[in-house]
Enzyme design. Structure first.
Site, PDB file in Angstrom:
ATOM      1  N   VAL A  17       1.264  -0.954   0.113  1.00  0.00           N
ATOM      2  CA  VAL A  17      -0.052  -0.316  -0.139  1.00  0.00           C
ATOM      3  C   VAL A  17       0.808   0.997   0.068  1.00  0.00           C
ATOM      4  CG1 VAL A  17      -2.219   1.183   1.820  1.00  0.00           C
ATOM      5  CG2 VAL A  17      -1.914  -1.540   1.071  1.00  0.00           C
ATOM      6  N   ASN A 220     -14.406  -5.809   2.611  1.00  0.00           N
ATOM      7  CA  ASN A 220     -13.387  -7.302   1.816  1.00  0.00           C
ATOM      8  C   ASN A 220     -14.914  -8.255   2.472  1.00  0.00           C
ATOM      9  OD1 ASN A 220     -11.435  -5.994   0.581  1.00  0.00           O
ATOM     10  ND2 ASN A 220     -10.233  -6.325   2.458  1.00  0.00           N
ATOM     11  N   GLY A 266     -14.693 -20.668  -7.844  1.00  0.00           N
ATOM     12  CA  GLY A 266     -13.325 -21.274  -8.348  1.00  0.00           C
ATOM     13  C   GLY A 266     -12.756 -22.060  -7.537  1.00  0.00           C
ATOM     14  N   GLY A 270      -7.729 -16.584  -1.950  1.00  0.00           N
ATOM     15  CA  GLY A 270      -6.422 -15.787  -0.683  1.00  0.00           C
ATOM     16  C   GLY A 270      -6.418 -14.894  -1.426  1.00  0.00           C
ATOM     17  N   CYS A 273      -5.423 -10.009   1.793  1.00  0.00           N
ATOM     18  CA  CYS A 273      -6.767  -9.162   2.621  1.00  0.00           C
ATOM     19  C   CYS A 273      -7.616  -9.854   2.975  1.00  0.00           C
ATOM     20  CB  CYS A 273      -7.015  -7.769   1.807  1.00  0.00           C
ATOM     21  SG  CYS A 273      -6.146  -6.719   1.294  1.00  0.00           S
ATOM     22  N   ARG A 340       0.381 -15.209  -0.522  1.00  0.00           N
ATOM     23  CA  ARG A 340       0.350 -15.644   1.256  1.00  0.00           C
ATOM     24  C   ARG A 340      -1.593 -16.317   0.766  1.00  0.00           C
ATOM     25  NH1 ARG A 340       1.075  -9.528   2.172  1.00  0.00           N
ATOM     26  NH2 ARG A 340       0.972  -9.070   0.155  1.00  0.00           N
TER      27      ARG A 340
HETATM   28  C1  UDX Z   1      -8.716  -7.781  -2.005  1.00  0.00           C
HETATM   29  C2  UDX Z   1     -10.051  -6.720  -2.857  1.00  0.00           C
HETATM   30  O1  UDX Z   1     -10.431  -6.397  -4.311  1.00  0.00           O
HETATM   31  C3  UDX Z   1      -9.633  -5.127  -2.551  1.00  0.00           C
HETATM   32  O2  UDX Z   1     -10.351  -4.180  -2.495  1.00  0.00           O
HETATM   33  C4  UDX Z   1      -8.242  -4.608  -1.160  1.00  0.00           C
HETATM   34  O3  UDX Z   1      -7.902  -3.767  -1.132  1.00  0.00           O
HETATM   35  C5  UDX Z   1      -7.850  -5.936  -0.988  1.00  0.00           C
HETATM   36  O4  UDX Z   1      -8.012  -7.307  -1.188  1.00  0.00           O
HETATM   37  P1  UDX Z   1      -7.091  -8.936  -4.315  1.00  0.00           P
HETATM   38  O5  UDX Z   1      -6.969  -9.347  -2.813  1.00  0.00           O
HETATM   39  O6  UDX Z   1      -5.706  -7.886  -4.374  1.00  0.00           O
HETATM   40  O7  UDX Z   1      -7.825  -7.352  -4.042  1.00  0.00           O
HETATM   41  O8  UDX Z   1      -8.027  -9.527  -5.246  1.00  0.00           O
HETATM   42  P2  UDX Z   1      -9.214 -10.026  -6.172  1.00  0.00           P
HETATM   43  O9  UDX Z   1      -8.940  -9.138  -7.027  1.00  0.00           O
HETATM   44  O10 UDX Z   1     -10.257  -9.313  -5.034  1.00  0.00           O
HETATM   45  O11 UDX Z   1      -9.455 -11.637  -5.571  1.00  0.00           O
HETATM   46  C6  UDX Z   1      -9.357 -12.141  -4.928  1.00  0.00           C
HETATM   47  C7  UDX Z   1      -8.816 -13.805  -4.144  1.00  0.00           C
HETATM   48  O12 UDX Z   1     -10.754 -14.117  -4.466  1.00  0.00           O
HETATM   49  C8  UDX Z   1      -8.271 -14.093  -5.274  1.00  0.00           C
HETATM   50  O13 UDX Z   1      -8.040 -15.289  -4.968  1.00  0.00           O
HETATM   51  C9  UDX Z   1      -9.460 -13.676  -6.927  1.00  0.00           C
HETATM   52  O14 UDX Z   1      -8.966 -15.212  -7.411  1.00  0.00           O
HETATM   53  C10 UDX Z   1     -10.574 -14.572  -5.443  1.00  0.00           C
HETATM   54  N1  UDX Z   1     -11.845 -14.309  -6.468  1.00  0.00           N
HETATM   55  C11 UDX Z   1     -12.009 -12.894  -6.649  1.00  0.00           C
HETATM   56  C12 UDX Z   1     -12.290 -15.835  -6.594  1.00  0.00           C
HETATM   57  O15 UDX Z   1     -12.338 -16.765  -6.402  1.00  0.00           O
HETATM   58  N2  UDX Z   1     -14.295 -15.021  -7.417  1.00  0.00           N
HETATM   59  C13 UDX Z   1     -14.781 -14.092  -7.931  1.00  0.00           C
HETATM   60  O16 UDX Z   1     -15.548 -13.720  -8.328  1.00  0.00           O
HETATM   61  C14 UDX Z   1     -13.241 -12.879  -7.803  1.00  0.00           C
END
Ligand code: UDX
Length: 443
Positions: A17, A220, A266, A270, A273, A340
């Site tokens: 960040v 989140n 899926g 992970g 966050c 992570r």
């Molecule tokens: C997330 C939030 O989107 C973001 O706003 C916050 O600041 C930090 O956490 P990020 O962890 O980078 O961001 O990834 P994101 O694209 O949101 O995906 C998180 C996880 O969810 C991934 O493992 C992704 O594969 C999974 N996911 C996401 C799904 O399994 N299905 C979905 O429809 C969307």
């Protein structure tokens, strides 16, 4: 304070960040001074290097270093002439899942000491994800104690949660869809509003920092809930057969109250966050005597979801012992090396226990994976080497490189063309007409 004009911005913590925010503000023309306790992070930043993979970050860091708008140091005193500082340090989980505030406390202490030497008004903003109440009840008293100054008189505090998505974080910072601001007073809120207005997007000022802190967790947790919800429906759909979970998601997504986003079934969520934040708010609730039933369920579904891949694999090939399995994708999502809480870790651990011979390939995450995956597996230097001669292939991360593959590529190179696709990246009808193609939620 009425005349306060933001010229110099301090960033505390050069993690994900902090790095993005520092480079982002510098690109917008501010002089940004960064502090990190890790010598290596500081050195790398000043040399134009980034300790993690994030598209466009390195290029932009180069630009702001050249224009001399970015500098980093281990020494907090460089913050002395900043008008505003953002605390962006990590808030890891304790073993219990509770948030660990040790870096928040130490950075507030260090900032407090510099604040004590400032002869101008300063705004201290928390950007790290912290449980409700932290900015007012933890950060503020530390700042007052170590500066000898008074909040509301010599300085003010605020909380602005970050909503950056890894892999698209630079763009998210420069073109946010919204910014949430919770400040100790209206003038500070307006000051931050003016700062963030330059980036665009909607701005919401809420009544206090703790509301802003709760918004981050609510955000989140809600998104994680959508994922666990569709994953659970995908698991139910598999028991019936003939249902395409993508169409189910599309169907409910047309209802504007629901929206189709974050409904991709899926092998589970992970990252840095979702798992950490959902656990933290769960523990926060429990510590206050409230049992969060729905939040517990989000985590329960996600805990089991990666193992559905192995269940499907067993249905497809029977006993796994001695079988050669290819793993495509290790990072928790594409366009990042971040491992992570990646579902791949749980899947690989279990497959190793079952005596499988594993070949894994990821375009960028192999070095990170080696740190977190305990069992003995082979890492392939190419996609082709990974799947060559395999009895089955598991797709865990939806990298573009994998999307382009054709059924013939798998048929030609694998021993048995069997694919368990944890991210549903191929056309179901095309692939299942040519080879054994299994997904989560389509049967
Ligand atoms: C997330 C939030 O989107 C973001 O706003 C916050 O600041 C930090 O956490 P990020 O962890 O980078 O961001 O990834 P994101 O694209 O949101 O995906 C998180 C996880 O969810 C991934 O493992 C992704 O594969 C999974 N996911 C996401 C799904 O399994 N299905 C979905 O429809 C969307």
């Amino acid at each position: 304070m009425n005349n306060i004009k933001i010229g110099k911005i301090g960033i505390i913590g050069l993690g994900y960040v902090g790095f993005i925010s520092a480079v982002g503000f510098a690109l917008k023309g501010y002089k940004v001074k960064c502090v990190d306790i890790l010598e290596n992070n500081v050195k790398m930043a000043n040399n134009g290097e980034v300790p993690f993979f994030e598209p466009n970050l390195r290029e932009n860091l180069g630009k702001v270093l050249e224009s001399k708008r970015f500098s980093a140091s281990k020494d907090y005193t460089i913050l002395k002439d900043t008008d505003i500082s953002f605390i962006c340090v990590g808030t890891p989980s304790l073993k219990t899942g509770e948030i660990d505030l040790k870096y928040i406390k130490s950075s507030a202490e260090n900032l407090g000491k510099v604040l004590g030497t400032m002869d101008h008004f300063h705004v201290a903003v928390v950007k790290s994800t912290v449980v409700p109440g932290t900015t007012e009840e933890v950060v503020l008293p530390i700042l007052e104690k170590f500066s000898g100054k008074k909040c509301g008189v010599d300085f003010s505090i605020a909380m602005t949660p970050e909503f950056l998505k890894e892999g698209d974080a630079m763009n998210d910072f420069l073109n946010p869809d919204r910014t949430v601001i919770g400040a100790s007073d209206q003038r500070t809120a307006n000051l931050l509003k003016n700062l963030f207005m330059q980036l665009g997007g909607k701005i919401l000022i809420v009544r206090n920092p703790r509301t802003a802190e709760m918004i981050k967790y609510a955000n989140n947790t809600f998104l994680a809930m959508k994922i666990s919800f569709i994953n659970e429906l995908a698991n139910i759909s598999r028991t019936i057969g003939g249902i395409d979970i993508n169409e189910v998601a599309q169907g409910i997504g047309l209802d504007q109250r629901i929206s189709g986003k974050f409904l991709k079934a899926g092998c589970g969520f992970g990252g840095s966050c979702f798992p950490k934040d959902v656990k933290a708010i769960k523990e926060f609730a429990k510590n206050r005597g409230y049992n969060p039933i729905l939040i517990n369920a989000i985590l329960d579904v996600n805990e089991k979801q990666p193992l559905i891949m192995i269940k499907i694999l067993k249905e497809a090939i029977g006993n796994l012992k001695g079988k050669k399995i290819a793993i495509l994708g290790l990072s928790f999502k594409p366009n990042t090396s971040d491992m992570r809480e990646a579902p791949s870790i749980k899947i690989i651990d279990q497959l190793v226990k079952e005596g499988v011979i594993l070949n894994a390939y990821d375009p960028v995450a192999i070095d990170e994976a080696k740190k977190l995956i305990k069992g003995t597996i082979n890492y392939s230097n190419s996609l082709l080497n990974c799947i060559k001669g395999a009895d089955a292939c598991l797709i865990i991360t939806e990298w573009d490189e994998f999307r382009e593959l054709t059924p013939d590529f798998f048929i030609k190179n694998m021993k048995e063309p069997i694919i368990i696709d944890g991210r549903k990246i191929y056309d179901f009808n095309l692939f299942s007409s040519k080879l054994k193609y299994y997904t989560i939620g389509q049967k």
